[in-house]
Design an enzyme around this catalytic site. Structure first.
Site, short mmCIF file in Angstrom:
data_model
loop_
_atom_site.label_atom_id
_atom_site.label_comp_id
_atom_site.label_asym_id
_atom_site.label_seq_id
_atom_site.Cartn_x
_atom_site.Cartn_y
_atom_site.Cartn_z
N ASP A 18 0.78 -1.24 0.00
CA ASP A 18 0.00 0.00 0.00
C ASP A 18 0.82 1.30 0.00
OD1 ASP A 18 -1.92 -1.98 0.29
OD2 ASP A 18 -2.40 -1.48 2.36
N CYS B 39 -1.99 -2.51 8.04
CA CYS B 39 -1.87 -3.55 7.02
C CYS B 39 -0.59 -4.37 7.14
CB CYS B 39 -2.00 -2.94 5.63
SG CYS B 39 -3.65 -2.25 5.35
N LYS C 287 -6.88 -4.57 -2.85
CA LYS C 287 -7.44 -5.31 -1.72
C LYS C 287 -8.35 -4.42 -0.88
CE LYS C 287 -3.45 -4.61 1.36
NZ LYS C 287 -4.11 -3.97 2.49
#
Length: 180
Positions: free
Chosen positions: A14, A109, A76
Site C-alpha cells: 500500500d 496492514c 485489496k
C-alpha cells in the site's frame, strides 16, 4: 536465520498516493523501498505489491510502480493481505517460505499481514526503514508487537546484503550505488 533470495518474496504493501504524504519519513521509506525493489530484481526475488482500496487511496506512487515494473499489483479491501484471496493465491503459488514486508501503514496492514503469515508458518521479516505509519508511536508499537509475535525486524541493508550473500559479484557491483 538468514534471509535467502531463493526462499524470499518481497511484499510492498500500500505505498499509495494518499498514504505517502501522511506517513512519517516518507522520503526514507520510498528510497529504501526502491532499493529493496532493485535488489529483488538483481537477486531474482519475486515481488508482489498491494493497493488498499485504490479508488479512495489512489494508485501506487509512480516511483515505486516504476521500480517494480512487471510485478503484480493486487488491489485489496482486507487489511491483512493474506485475507485477500487473490493475494493469498499469488503468494502461496510462489512456493517461498520467507516474506520480506515493507509498506504502509505499519500498524494496520503491515502488522496484520505479518500476523497472518506467521499463523501460516512463514518466516516474516519486516523492513523497519521501508515501513511507515502516520505517527511514530504507532510505528514503534507495531515493530514491538511484531517482534514479540516472532517476526524479525530488519533494515534495508540487512535484506540486501543477505540476499546478495557475497561481495564482488556483478549483482553486488550494480547494487553498490543504491546502498552507499
Amino acid at each position: 536465520m538468514l534471509i535467502r533470495a531463493k526462499d524470499s518474496v518481497l511484499v510492498v504493501i500500500d505505498v499509495q498516493e494518499r498514504l505517502v504524504p501522511a506517513v512519517q519519513a516518507p522520503a526514507r521509506t520510498l528510497r529504501n523501498t526502491q532499493t529493496l525493489l532493485a535488489a529483488a530484481r538483481e537477486c531474482s526475488v519475486p515481488v508482489i505489491l498491494t493497493e488498499q482500496y485504490p479508488e479512495g487511496l489512489g494508485s501506487t506512487v509512480p516511483e515505486i510502480a516504476a521500480a517494480a515494473a512487471g510485478a503484480a499489483i493486487i488491489p485489496k479491501m482486507h487489511f491483512s493481505c493474506m485475507e485477500e484471496e487473490g493475494f493469498a493465491e499469488a503468494f502461496r503459488a510462489l512456493g517461498r517460505k520467507q516474506a520480506v514486508l515493507g509498506g504502509m501503514e505499519a500498524h494496520i496492514c503491515v502488522v496484520q499481514t505479518a500476523a497472518s503469515l506467521l499463523e501460516e508458518g512463514y518466516d516474516v521479516f519486516v523492513v523497519s526503514d521501508a515501513t511507515a505509519s502516520r505517527t511514530l508511536e504507532s510505528e514503534r508499537a507495531c515493530l514491538a508487537r511484531m517482534t514479540a509475535s516472532g517476526a524479525h525486524v530488519v533494515t534495508t541493508e540487512m535484506v540486501v546484503f543477505e540476499w546478495l550473500g557475497k561481495a564482488g559479484t556483478p549483482a553486488f557491483k550494480r547494487l553498490l550505488p543504491a546502498i552507499r
